[in-house]
Design a protein around this motif. Structure first.
Motif, PDB file in Angstrom:
ATOM      1  N   GLY A   1     -24.829  -9.697 -16.589  1.00 57.91           N
ATOM      2  CA  GLY A   1     -25.384 -10.818 -15.848  1.00 57.91           C
ATOM      3  C   GLY A   1     -26.783 -11.113 -16.347  1.00 57.91           C
ATOM      4  N   SER A   2     -27.728 -11.161 -15.435  1.00 58.32           N
ATOM      5  CA  SER A   2     -29.108 -11.483 -15.797  1.00 58.32           C
ATOM      6  C   SER A   2     -29.993 -10.253 -15.946  1.00 58.32           C
ATOM      7  CB  SER A   2     -29.712 -12.401 -14.714  1.00 58.32           C
ATOM      8  OG  SER A   2     -29.684 -11.737 -13.446  1.00 58.32           O
ATOM      9  N   SER A   3     -29.420  -9.055 -15.814  1.00 55.30           N
ATOM     10  CA  SER A   3     -30.234  -7.841 -15.897  1.00 55.30           C
ATOM     11  C   SER A   3     -29.647  -6.859 -16.907  1.00 55.30           C
ATOM     12  CB  SER A   3     -30.309  -7.173 -14.519  1.00 55.30           C
ATOM     13  OG  SER A   3     -29.015  -6.769 -14.083  1.00 55.30           O
ATOM     14  N   SER A   4     -30.504  -5.985 -17.425  1.00 58.99           N
ATOM     15  CA  SER A   4     -30.090  -4.942 -18.355  1.00 58.99           C
ATOM     16  C   SER A   4     -30.011  -3.612 -17.607  1.00 58.99           C
ATOM     17  CB  SER A   4     -31.075  -4.830 -19.522  1.00 58.99           C
ATOM     18  OG  SER A   4     -31.040  -6.008 -20.303  1.00 58.99           O
ATOM     19  N   LYS A   5     -28.961  -2.854 -17.901  1.00 58.85           N
ATOM     20  CA  LYS A   5     -28.781  -1.573 -17.237  1.00 58.85           C
ATOM     21  C   LYS A   5     -28.566  -0.475 -18.272  1.00 58.85           C
ATOM     22  CE  LYS A   5     -26.881  -3.411 -12.930  1.00 58.85           C
ATOM     23  NZ  LYS A   5     -25.768  -3.318 -11.945  1.00 58.85           N
ATOM     24  N   SER A   6     -29.013   0.729 -17.914  1.00 55.34           N
ATOM     25  CA  SER A   6     -28.893   1.875 -18.813  1.00 55.34           C
ATOM     26  C   SER A   6     -27.671   2.706 -18.420  1.00 55.34           C
ATOM     27  CB  SER A   6     -30.153   2.735 -18.731  1.00 55.34           C
ATOM     28  OG  SER A   6     -30.032   3.863 -19.569  1.00 55.34           O
ATOM     29  N   PHE A   7     -26.945   3.174 -19.420  1.00 59.10           N
ATOM     30  CA  PHE A   7     -25.748   3.984 -19.205  1.00 59.10           C
ATOM     31  C   PHE A   7     -25.778   5.216 -20.112  1.00 59.10           C
ATOM     32  CE2 PHE A   7     -24.652  -0.373 -18.234  1.00 59.10           C
ATOM     33  CZ  PHE A   7     -23.974  -0.275 -17.028  1.00 59.10           C
ATOM     34  N   GLY A   8     -25.143   6.284 -19.676  1.00 57.15           N
ATOM     35  CA  GLY A   8     -24.934   7.466 -20.510  1.00 57.15           C
ATOM     36  C   GLY A   8     -26.089   8.437 -20.588  1.00 57.15           C
ATOM     37  N   SER A   9     -27.132   8.231 -19.808  1.00 52.69           N
ATOM     38  CA  SER A   9     -28.296   9.112 -19.914  1.00 52.69           C
ATOM     39  C   SER A   9     -27.964  10.554 -19.526  1.00 52.69           C
ATOM     40  CB  SER A   9     -29.429   8.591 -19.031  1.00 52.69           C
ATOM     41  OG  SER A   9     -29.011   8.497 -17.674  1.00 52.69           O
ATOM     42  N   GLY A  10     -26.992  10.761 -18.654  1.00 51.32           N
ATOM     43  CA  GLY A  10     -26.643  12.116 -18.230  1.00 51.32           C
ATOM     44  C   GLY A  10     -25.398  12.670 -18.895  1.00 51.32           C
ATOM     45  N   ILE A  11     -24.906  11.976 -19.915  1.00 51.86           N
ATOM     46  CA  ILE A  11     -23.653  12.376 -20.563  1.00 51.86           C
ATOM     47  C   ILE A  11     -23.944  13.135 -21.855  1.00 51.86           C
ATOM     48  CG2 ILE A  11     -21.596  11.498 -21.751  1.00 51.86           C
ATOM     49  CD1 ILE A  11     -21.521   9.236 -19.726  1.00 51.86           C
ATOM     50  N   SER A  12     -23.194  14.210 -22.080  1.00 50.85           N
ATOM     51  CA  SER A  12     -23.289  14.970 -23.335  1.00 50.85           C
ATOM     52  C   SER A  12     -21.887  15.413 -23.737  1.00 50.85           C
ATOM     53  CB  SER A  12     -24.208  16.188 -23.178  1.00 50.85           C
ATOM     54  OG  SER A  12     -23.701  17.061 -22.185  1.00 50.85           O
ATOM     55  N   ALA A  13     -21.704  15.677 -25.020  1.00 47.90           N
ATOM     56  CA  ALA A  13     -20.393  16.089 -25.526  1.00 47.90           C
ATOM     57  C   ALA A  13     -20.176  17.578 -25.238  1.00 47.90           C
ATOM     58  CB  ALA A  13     -20.290  15.827 -27.014  1.00 47.90           C
ATOM     59  N   ASP A  14     -18.976  17.918 -24.830  1.00 48.63           N
ATOM     60  CA  ASP A  14     -18.624  19.317 -24.581  1.00 48.63           C
ATOM     61  C   ASP A  14     -18.064  19.915 -25.875  1.00 48.63           C
ATOM     62  OD1 ASP A  14     -17.785  21.755 -23.725  1.00 48.63           O
ATOM     63  OD2 ASP A  14     -16.266  21.033 -22.318  1.00 48.63           O
ATOM     64  N   VAL A  15     -18.907  20.656 -26.579  1.00 51.52           N
ATOM     65  CA  VAL A  15     -18.509  21.215 -27.879  1.00 51.52           C
ATOM     66  C   VAL A  15     -18.117  22.690 -27.770  1.00 51.52           C
ATOM     67  CG1 VAL A  15     -19.916  19.587 -29.185  1.00 51.52           C
ATOM     68  CG2 VAL A  15     -20.925  21.749 -28.444  1.00 51.52           C
ATOM     69  N   SER A  16     -17.829  23.161 -26.581  1.00 52.38           N
ATOM     70  CA  SER A  16     -17.500  24.582 -26.404  1.00 52.38           C
ATOM     71  C   SER A  16     -16.233  24.962 -27.171  1.00 52.38           C
ATOM     72  CB  SER A  16     -17.338  24.910 -24.913  1.00 52.38           C
ATOM     73  OG  SER A  16     -16.336  24.092 -24.330  1.00 52.38           O
ATOM     74  N   SER A  17     -15.232  24.093 -27.131  1.00 54.28           N
ATOM     75  CA  SER A  17     -13.989  24.377 -27.855  1.00 54.28           C
ATOM     76  C   SER A  17     -14.239  24.388 -29.356  1.00 54.28           C
ATOM     77  CB  SER A  17     -12.932  23.328 -27.506  1.00 54.28           C
ATOM     78  OG  SER A  17     -11.758  23.539 -28.249  1.00 54.28           O
ATOM     79  N   ALA A  18     -15.024  23.440 -29.827  1.00 50.75           N
ATOM     80  CA  ALA A  18     -15.349  23.372 -31.249  1.00 50.75           C
ATOM     81  C   ALA A  18     -16.139  24.600 -31.688  1.00 50.75           C
ATOM     82  CB  ALA A  18     -16.139  22.107 -31.540  1.00 50.75           C
ATOM     83  N   SER A  19     -17.075  25.036 -30.857  1.00 50.57           N
ATOM     84  CA  SER A  19     -17.885  26.209 -31.196  1.00 50.57           C
ATOM     85  C   SER A  19     -17.025  27.464 -31.256  1.00 50.57           C
ATOM     86  CB  SER A  19     -18.999  26.386 -30.165  1.00 50.57           C
ATOM     87  OG  SER A  19     -19.894  25.282 -30.197  1.00 50.57           O
ATOM     88  N   GLY A  20     -16.049  27.555 -30.356  1.00 49.61           N
ATOM     89  CA  GLY A  20     -15.132  28.701 -30.372  1.00 49.61           C
ATOM     90  C   GLY A  20     -14.316  28.743 -31.648  1.00 49.61           C
ATOM     91  N   ALA A  21     -13.817  27.579 -32.068  1.00 53.94           N
ATOM     92  CA  ALA A  21     -13.038  27.514 -33.311  1.00 53.94           C
ATOM     93  C   ALA A  21     -13.911  27.849 -34.516  1.00 53.94           C
ATOM     94  CB  ALA A  21     -12.427  26.122 -33.472  1.00 53.94           C
ATOM     95  N   LEU A  22     -15.176  27.455 -34.466  1.00 59.57           N
ATOM     96  CA  LEU A  22     -16.086  27.759 -35.571  1.00 59.57           C
ATOM     97  C   LEU A  22     -16.342  29.261 -35.669  1.00 59.57           C
ATOM     98  CD1 LEU A  22     -17.934  26.681 -37.805  1.00 59.57           C
ATOM     99  CD2 LEU A  22     -19.762  26.545 -36.107  1.00 59.57           C
ATOM    100  N   ARG A  23     -16.544  29.896 -34.532  1.00 62.41           N
ATOM    101  CA  ARG A  23     -16.749  31.356 -34.543  1.00 62.41           C
ATOM    102  C   ARG A  23     -15.513  32.066 -35.084  1.00 62.41           C
ATOM    103  NH1 ARG A  23     -19.289  30.084 -29.617  1.00 62.41           N
ATOM    104  NH2 ARG A  23     -17.402  30.596 -28.448  1.00 62.41           N
TER     105      ARG A  23
END
Length: 283
Positions: free
Chosen positions: A143-165
């Motif tokens: 509309g006529s205003s700008s809004k911020s999204f995703g500031s509290g979102i992060s990727a969960d890389v726990s599965s990836a880190s486990g596979a790397l180990r």
């Protein structure tokens, strides 16, 4: 003396001597060939040591090389053994050389597999770190205003880190092929985590857009309802005006009729009155 028999005997001796000479010559040639092959093979075995000193050469290839070294170390003594079967020795040397070539090929294959696994692990690790540190905050105009999204979102890389180990452990254990597969899985898991985080942001934006559109539609519907109510009110006002006009017209008609009746009655009375007076006069 039987010269014919003596000549025949001499011929047989000559033939036998030639056969001996031929045999000796063949043995000498066989020895020279064996000696040449022993020298070349022993040299090749020594030169191949650097191949087996590579970081990722596994035990199987190393054991094959050790066996080749042991067998090659026996060649000089066999070469010095009198009346050896030089052709058999040559075959043995060729067998050692073939086994050396196979061991070298296996060692190089090991090294390549190890290097590829190491590179895959490094690539996956870099991908995981990049996504783990990635920010998903974004601004969208609604509309006529700008809004911020995703500031509290992060990727969960726990599965990836486990596979790397797991990949790192497999690499250290010499299971290079499995390590490469685990590293690839780690990278895919990181990419999927990244996509999931982006999807969360997209979903939040979609919800905000939907709520905005719903609110706009509510406002438009309210405006349409006000317009409809205004139309209805105008219609009611028009109906009231018509009713008032009708009543006014009806009242005017009734008043006119009453006035007409009163005028007619008065005229009749006057006429009768006048008639009576005239008659009286005649009498």
């Amino acid at each position: 003396t039987d010269w014919v028999e003596a000549a025949a005997a001499a011929a047989r001796v000559t033939t036998a001597l030639k056969a001996v000479d031929t045999a000796i010559d063949d043995q000498r040639k066989a020895y020279e060939l064996a000696k040449s092959k022993v020298s070349a093979t022993v040299s090749a075995v020594g030169s191949a040591k650097g191949v087996f000193d590579q970081r990722y050469v596994r035990q199987t290839a190393d054991s094959k090389y050790t066996d080749v070294q042991t067998r090659a170390g026996q060649l000089d003594s066999l070469l010095k053994t009198a009346k050896s079967d030089w052709n058999a020795l040559t075959a043995k040397v060729e067998s050692i050389k073939n086994d050396l070539d196979a061991a070298v090929k296996l060692a190089n294959t090991d090294q390549q597999a190890g290097e590829e696994a190491e590179a895959a692990i490094a690539e996956a690790g870099g991908e995981i770190r990049s996504i783990d540190n990635k920010g998903y905050s974004t601004t969208k105009r609604i509309g006529s205003s700008s809004k911020s999204f995703g500031s509290g979102i992060s990727a969960d890389v726990s599965s990836a880190s486990g596979a790397l180990r797991r990949a790192q452990t497999e690499l250290s254990q010499g299971n290079y092929e499995a390590a490469a597969r685990s590293a690839a899985s780690a990278k895919r898991a990181a990419e999927e985590a990244d996509a999931a985080a982006q999807q969360q942001v997209a979903a939040a934006i979609a919800i905000a857009v939907t709520l905005y559109e719903q609110e706009q539609e509510r406002i438009r519907e309210a405006e349409r309802e006000r317009q409809r109510e205004a139309d209805r009110e105008r219609q009611r006002e028009a109906d009231r005006q018509r009713e008032a006009d009708r009543q006014s017209s009806s009242s005017s008609s009734s008043s006119y009729g009453s006035d007409s009746s009163s005028s007619t009655g008065s005229s009749g009375s006057d006429s009768n009155s006048n008639t009576g007076t005239s008659g009286g006069g005649d009498f």
